[in-house]
Write a protein that holds these residues in place. Structure first.
Motif, PDB file in Angstrom:
ATOM      1  N   ALA A   1      55.571  44.901  29.048  1.00 47.87           N
ATOM      2  CA  ALA A   1      55.517  44.080  30.592  1.00 47.87           C
ATOM      3  C   ALA A   1      57.301  44.305  31.070  1.00 47.87           C
ATOM      4  O   ALA A   1      57.213  44.938  33.019  1.00 47.87           O
ATOM      5  CB  ALA A   1      54.692  42.892  31.038  1.00 47.87           C
TER       6      ALA A   1
ATOM      7  N   GLU B   1      58.612  47.860  31.237  1.00 50.05           N
ATOM      8  CA  GLU B   1      58.147  48.508  32.068  1.00 50.05           C
ATOM      9  C   GLU B   1      58.389  48.364  33.875  1.00 50.05           C
ATOM     10  O   GLU B   1      58.225  49.476  34.270  1.00 50.05           O
ATOM     11  CB  GLU B   1      56.740  48.578  31.511  1.00 50.05           C
ATOM     12  CG  GLU B   1      56.190  49.008  29.812  1.00 50.05           C
ATOM     13  CD  GLU B   1      54.881  48.726  29.603  1.00 50.05           C
ATOM     14  OE1 GLU B   1      54.393  48.795  31.283  1.00 50.05           O
ATOM     15  OE2 GLU B   1      54.346  48.877  28.515  1.00 50.05           O
ATOM     16  N   SER B   2      58.433  47.149  34.319  1.00 52.19           N
ATOM     17  CA  SER B   2      58.874  46.764  35.319  1.00 52.19           C
ATOM     18  C   SER B   2      59.876  47.390  35.915  1.00 52.19           C
ATOM     19  O   SER B   2      60.132  47.798  37.115  1.00 52.19           O
ATOM     20  CB  SER B   2      58.529  45.013  34.948  1.00 52.19           C
ATOM     21  OG  SER B   2      59.936  44.333  35.402  1.00 52.19           O
TER      22      SER B   2
ATOM     23  N   LYS C   1      60.961  37.984  40.161  1.00 51.32           N
ATOM     24  CA  LYS C   1      60.371  38.704  40.510  1.00 51.32           C
ATOM     25  C   LYS C   1      59.512  38.835  38.730  1.00 51.32           C
ATOM     26  O   LYS C   1      58.090  39.237  38.492  1.00 51.32           O
ATOM     27  CB  LYS C   1      60.827  40.070  41.210  1.00 51.32           C
ATOM     28  CG  LYS C   1      60.550  40.653  42.482  1.00 51.32           C
ATOM     29  CD  LYS C   1      61.786  41.711  42.734  1.00 51.32           C
ATOM     30  CE  LYS C   1      61.664  42.036  44.243  1.00 51.32           C
ATOM     31  NZ  LYS C   1      62.193  43.425  44.741  1.00 51.32           N
TER      32      LYS C   1
ATOM     33  N   VAL D   1      56.072  39.078  36.516  1.00 51.63           N
ATOM     34  CA  VAL D   1      55.216  39.541  35.840  1.00 51.63           C
ATOM     35  C   VAL D   1      55.186  39.064  34.548  1.00 51.63           C
ATOM     36  O   VAL D   1      53.643  39.410  34.313  1.00 51.63           O
ATOM     37  CB  VAL D   1      56.897  40.609  35.247  1.00 51.63           C
ATOM     38  CG1 VAL D   1      56.465  41.474  34.529  1.00 51.63           C
ATOM     39  CG2 VAL D   1      56.637  41.938  36.708  1.00 51.63           C
TER      40      VAL D   1
END
Length: 109
Positions: A38, A41-42, A63, A67
């Motif tokens: 994740a 992919e962010s 941030k 996630v």
């Protein structure tokens, strides 16, 4: 019996044993692998690499925590994202979070 079971992914490929059979991971390792994916992919890691402003780096780390904590298996409020210098004087991220299976750590060397 495990709650979560998944294939182990290493170097963007399914990891296999000597006989070519896929390797499986369970519970805490599954959660850590899912969070790792994740984060990748962010796109936030690319932002962090190119950023020199300390306040903006702190915002990106915040941030990243979002996630991590968006995974429902992570205990809310337990994640941390820190930058650490390894033995070769390179800065890397260390991400930790508490789960029902214990603490996960991503990026520690």
């Amino acid at each position: 019996m495990s709650t979560y079971i998944d294939l182990l992914i290493e170097n963007d490929d399914i990891a296999t044993d000597e006989a070519g059979q896929p390797l499986f991971i369970t519970d805490r390792d599954v959660i850590a692998q899912d969070i790792n994916h994740a984060i990748r992919e962010s796109g936030l890691l690319s932002d962090l690499i190119g950023e020199r402003n300390l306040q903006r780096r702190a915002m990106i780390r915040k941030k990243l925590r979002t996630v991590v904590e968006s995974d429902s298996r992570v205990t809310p409020g337990t994640s941390s994202v820190t930058e650490a210098m390894n033995s070769t004087k390179k800065i890397h991220l260390v991400i930790t979070a508490e789960t029902e299976f214990g603490l996960i750590t991503i990026g520690a060397s």
